[in-house]
Design an enzyme around this catalytic site. Structure first.
Site, mmCIF file in Angstrom:
data_model
loop_
_atom_site.group_PDB
_atom_site.id
_atom_site.type_symbol
_atom_site.label_atom_id
_atom_site.label_comp_id
_atom_site.label_asym_id
_atom_site.label_seq_id
_atom_site.Cartn_x
_atom_site.Cartn_y
_atom_site.Cartn_z
ATOM 1 N N SER A 38 33.656 37.670 44.006
ATOM 2 C CA SER A 38 34.700 36.709 44.391
ATOM 3 C C SER A 38 34.689 36.364 45.881
ATOM 4 O O SER A 38 35.257 35.356 46.275
ATOM 5 C CB SER A 38 36.085 37.254 44.011
ATOM 6 O OG SER A 38 36.275 38.556 44.528
ATOM 7 N N ASP A 331 44.984 37.546 50.006
ATOM 8 C CA ASP A 331 45.650 38.262 48.912
ATOM 9 C C ASP A 331 45.293 39.739 49.008
ATOM 10 O O ASP A 331 44.838 40.208 50.053
ATOM 11 C CB ASP A 331 45.328 37.638 47.543
ATOM 12 C CG ASP A 331 43.879 37.842 47.109
ATOM 13 O OD1 ASP A 331 43.128 38.567 47.799
ATOM 14 O OD2 ASP A 331 43.483 37.289 46.061
ATOM 15 N N HIS A 334 41.165 39.811 49.306
ATOM 16 C CA HIS A 334 40.273 38.777 49.843
ATOM 17 C C HIS A 334 40.717 38.237 51.204
ATOM 18 O O HIS A 334 41.908 38.002 51.418
ATOM 19 C CB HIS A 334 40.175 37.629 48.838
ATOM 20 C CG HIS A 334 39.707 38.079 47.492
ATOM 21 N ND1 HIS A 334 40.580 38.420 46.479
ATOM 22 C CD2 HIS A 334 38.459 38.281 47.006
ATOM 23 C CE1 HIS A 334 39.888 38.794 45.408
ATOM 24 N NE2 HIS A 334 38.604 38.725 45.710
#
Length: 366
Positions: A38, A331, A334
């Site tokens: 991600s 978040d 990340h």
């Protein structure tokens, strides 16, 4: 006669205008192929057929709020590291492999998938783990050969740079899912398996024509807001979770050694760049204001202690900070666009203290 000669001359000039860029294209700019999780996924997961909220969350507000002004599948408020590297290399944004209608590939492709690990066991749900990403790369190469011919594809692949961000999920997912996988091996054995899968993929890409590889060490995994929140709830401590950070240290040491070994193993033309994200992140965590941050422990978006609850940003009840530029983490896991930019800049033209033996700027030129 004069008119006829002029017409022929005009025709030849017109042909030259159209033919030269195509027939003489040397890919001197260097394409960019992206693999990973991600941290690098530019939207592949939004095209996967799944109702899993951990994947759906990639394409909801407030993700993408800063730069794109709408969610794009990137797990950040804006651009990711590969987006900036593409910009520095004078390339367009590299599109996700699964994006409908994208069949060009000559500037590169993004194969990364949020949640991906190097080990198959750590790929939760229908995400594209590292082995599937390799399979997609091989399929793309076949498509390119049909379209451009073997010689042109060989040039394209040999001048391209291959970026990887993989490994974090291999150490975090077993904890999150209560898997016994990590406990089944010694830490050293487990790390060896993760690194082995990464180097196997590098060697497979090398066989197909890739020569230039850009990798990154892991940041201190115990210092994510998620990790800190876990420690806070279990022990009441507010520091980083050392158990995760130790695994990151072992991984980083083994990755560097593996890349050096590949260099020694007669892979003609193989070269690499490894960015010390661990040292770069630690410097920021220890002295945030020096790097323009005010908050490095709490996430900008999320819920629970330190806004570190898993899969909270954008879902149900969550909090969103007023000024994202003050935060390192967007978040629970990340970085913000600002943090991504700082890392990308170091990867691109940083000194050998932080990226070696070459930075990506040099790698693109080699």
């Amino acid at each position: 006669m004069g008119s006829s000669r002029s017409s022929i001359l005009c025709f030849l000039m017109l042909c030259a205008t159209f033919l030269v860029p195509t027939s003489c294209h040397s890919y001197s700019h260097g394409a960019l192929f992206i693999f990973g999780d991600s941290f690098y996924d530019a939207g592949n997961n939004i095209y996967l057929n799944t109702s899993n909220t951990s994947l759906a969350k990639l394409n909801i507000f407030p993700y993408g709020e800063t730069y794109f002004k709408h969610p794009t599948g990137r797990v950040s408020d804006g651009r990711l590291i590969p987006d900036f590297i593409a910009e520095f290399a004078k390339l367009p944004l590299i599109p996700p492999y699964l994006q409908p209608g994208n069949h060009q590939f000559t500037n590169g492709v993004n194969f990364a998938s949020g949640g991906a690990g190097a080990l198959v066991e750590n790929n939760q749900g229908p995400i594209m783990g590292l082995k599937i990403q390799l399979r997609n790369f091989k399929n793309m190469e076949k498509q390119l050969r049909k379209k451009l011919g073997a010689s042109e594809v060989k040039t394209l692949l040999s001048t391209a740079v291959y970026m990887f961000s993989i490994g974090s999920n291999d150490y975090l997912v077993p904890f999150i899912t209560n898997s016994t996988l990590l406990q089944s091996y010694s830490k050293k054995e487990y790390v060896k398996m993760v690194i082995g899968n990464i180097t196997t993929v590098i060697q497979e890409i090398y066989k197909i024509g890739g020569r230039k590889f850009g990798l990154s060490k892991l940041i201190p995994l115990g210092c994510f807001p998620f990790s800190r929140a876990q420690k806070l709830s279990s022990t009441g401590g507010s520091g980083c979770m050392e158990e995760f950070t130790l695994l990151a240290k072992l991984h980083n040491r083994a990755l560097l050694e593996a890349l050096k070994e590949l260099k020694k193993s007669q892979l003609k033309g193989y070269t690499y760049s490894i960015f010390d994200a661990y040292t770069a992140a630690t410097a920021i965590f220890n002295n945030p204001s020096k790097y323009g941050f005010e908050e490095v422990k709490m996430a900008c978006c999320g819920s629970g202690p330190l806004r570190g609850s898993l899969l909270a940003c954008g879902l149900k009840v969550y909090q969103l900070c007023d000024n994202v530029s003050q935060y390192f983490f967007f978040d629970e896991l990340h970085p913000t666009e600002k943090a991504n930019y700082q890392f990308a800049k170091l990867m691109w033209d940083g000194s050998p203290k932080i990226v070696k033996p070459y930075n990506l700027k040099t790698l693109f030129k080699k």
